[in-house]
Design a protein around this motif. Structure first.
Motif, PDB file in Angstrom:
ATOM      1  N   ALA A 127       0.816  -1.221   0.000  1.00  0.00           N
ATOM      2  CA  ALA A 127       0.000   0.000   0.000  1.00  0.00           C
ATOM      3  C   ALA A 127       0.844   1.263   0.000  1.00  0.00           C
ATOM      4  O   ALA A 127       0.315   2.359  -0.209  1.00  0.00           O
TER       5      ALA A 127
ATOM      6  N   VAL B 218       2.180   2.826   2.504  1.00  0.00           N
ATOM      7  CA  VAL B 218       1.604   3.692   3.534  1.00  0.00           C
ATOM      8  C   VAL B 218       2.596   4.780   3.926  1.00  0.00           C
ATOM      9  O   VAL B 218       3.784   4.511   4.146  1.00  0.00           O
TER      10      VAL B 218
ATOM     11  N   VAL C 290      -5.472   4.910   7.565  1.00  0.00           N
ATOM     12  CA  VAL C 290      -5.521   3.560   7.013  1.00  0.00           C
ATOM     13  C   VAL C 290      -6.653   2.806   7.686  1.00  0.00           C
ATOM     14  O   VAL C 290      -6.656   2.617   8.912  1.00  0.00           O
TER      15      VAL C 290
ATOM     16  N   VAL D 187      -6.076   4.776   2.391  1.00  0.00           N
ATOM     17  CA  VAL D 187      -5.715   3.369   2.230  1.00  0.00           C
ATOM     18  C   VAL D 187      -6.772   2.522   2.931  1.00  0.00           C
ATOM     19  O   VAL D 187      -7.119   2.785   4.080  1.00  0.00           O
TER      20      VAL D 187
ATOM     21  N   ARG E 110      -5.858   3.796  -2.237  1.00  0.00           N
ATOM     22  CA  ARG E 110      -5.391   2.454  -2.598  1.00  0.00           C
ATOM     23  C   ARG E 110      -6.157   1.425  -1.763  1.00  0.00           C
ATOM     24  O   ARG E 110      -6.271   1.572  -0.546  1.00  0.00           O
TER      25      ARG E 110
END
Length: 338
Positions: free
Chosen positions: A154, A156, A162, A230, A253
């Motif tokens: 991902a 991040v 997230v 995310v 994402r």
């Protein structure tokens, strides 16, 4: 050797198997701990993709090295774990440094017999040093590496929101490594007991019950109207995956760590207007395993808090089915071999 075999969905049997002989390039490990994974549970239920029976389960493993198989730097008697994904080394994925999604990958305990036995033979180049970690900790490196890999997929970044869908062991690992990456973590699950675990044991500040009628509104409030950039699914639930498309921010994402058997469908216009990215995350790499071990050594992750149930190997056959029931409160069951 005493070996537990899943003969067919819902049926285990203990059998006597021959002690393995190490072939050139193979190491021998006496198994000391077996972590029970969602894959094992799904295999017992008959819902695991890419699976056939009979099968010896078990791929979250730790043990004592009996024969290093020529692996440099490893010593007999050392506590080790290993990477249970055996790749071919020459397909397009392997040539590009992606052995975790090798075109002909064999996962120990899934595509081949695994570690619910006394001693196993594995490729020596898959060994991972224990570095002073306990057997309990080493048996949890693999599931945490799955989470670490999903977070790395991902990409991040610090300060991102997230959303982790699913607060089982894999989801917990995703949350841990998203936190380590600097993210603001939001846990989403239908089980209040697991959400409480996230708050109390992992320090997750934001938890939402997926059964609430206003999940999207709660997410909007937490993210100042932006929604999470995310979303990582760790449920393997088709319904959860489909619902989560609506929770993604523009430009976000969506990473699928969980795996289910059905098709995934979503609104193309809704996905397109977000210019969103959908990707899968499969297994993990040595980089992820080593990252997990280092984080454990530094105290950034305390994985033994995940262990809620502990049983001797001889009791697994009778206890296993109970771990399918959420009412038991199981997060991680650990099997002990003395």
């Amino acid at each position: 050797m005493n070996t537990l075999v899943c003969l067919e969905p819902g049926q285990f049997a203990y059998q006597q198997h021959s002690h393995p002989t190490a072939q050139p390039g193979e190491a021998l490990i006496r198994i000391r701990r077996i972590g029970i994974c969602g894959t094992d549970l799904h295999a017992f239920q008959g819902t695991q993709p890419f699976f056939s029976y009979p099968r010896v389960l078990g791929h979250e493993l730790a043990g004592e090295l009996l024969d290093a198989g020529g692996a440099e730097g490893f010593a007999v008697g050392e506590a080790v774990t290993f990477i249970p994904y055996f790749n071919c080394g020459h397909c397009i994925a392997c040539r590009r440094g992606l052995p975790n999604c090798c075109a002909s990958i064999r996962v120990f305990g899934v595509h081949m017999n695994g570690g619910m036995t006394d001693v196993v033979a594995v490729p020596a180049d898959k060994l991972v040093h224990g570095d002073g970690l306990s057997f309990d900790e080493l048996a949890l490196v693999e599931p945490l590496a799955i989470g670490a890999h999903g977070v790395r997929r991902a990409a991040v970044e610090p300060g991102e929101f997230v959303l982790v869908v699913g607060a089982g062991p894999i989801g917990l690992g995703v949350m841990e490594f998203a936190r380590i990456a600097g993210a603001h973590v939001i846990a989403l699950d239908i089980n209040e007991q697991r959400l409480a675990f996230c708050r109390e044991k992992l320090g997750v500040a934001h938890t939402i019950n997926a059964l609430a009628p206003d999940v999207a509104a709660q997410l909007a409030a937490l993210t100042h109207g932006d929604m999470p950039t995310v979303v990582i699914d760790a449920t393997g639930s088709q319904k959860a995956i489909l619902n989560a498309f609506a929770y993604l921010a523009p430009g976000g994402r969506f990473v699928l760590v969980g795996l289910q058997k059905g098709d995934i469908s979503f609104s193309h216009p809704e996905f397109h207007k977000r210019e969103a990215t959908l990707m899968s995350s499969r297994n993990a790499t040595r980089q992820d395993f080593e990252h997990v071990v280092e984080c454990m050594k530094q105290g950034q992750v305390q994985p033994t808090t995940y262990i809620t149930h502990r049983v001797p190997f001889g009791a697994v056959g009778s206890e296993f089915e109970s771990w399918l029931d959420p009412a038991t409160g199981v997060i991680k069951a650990m099997v002990v071999l003395d």
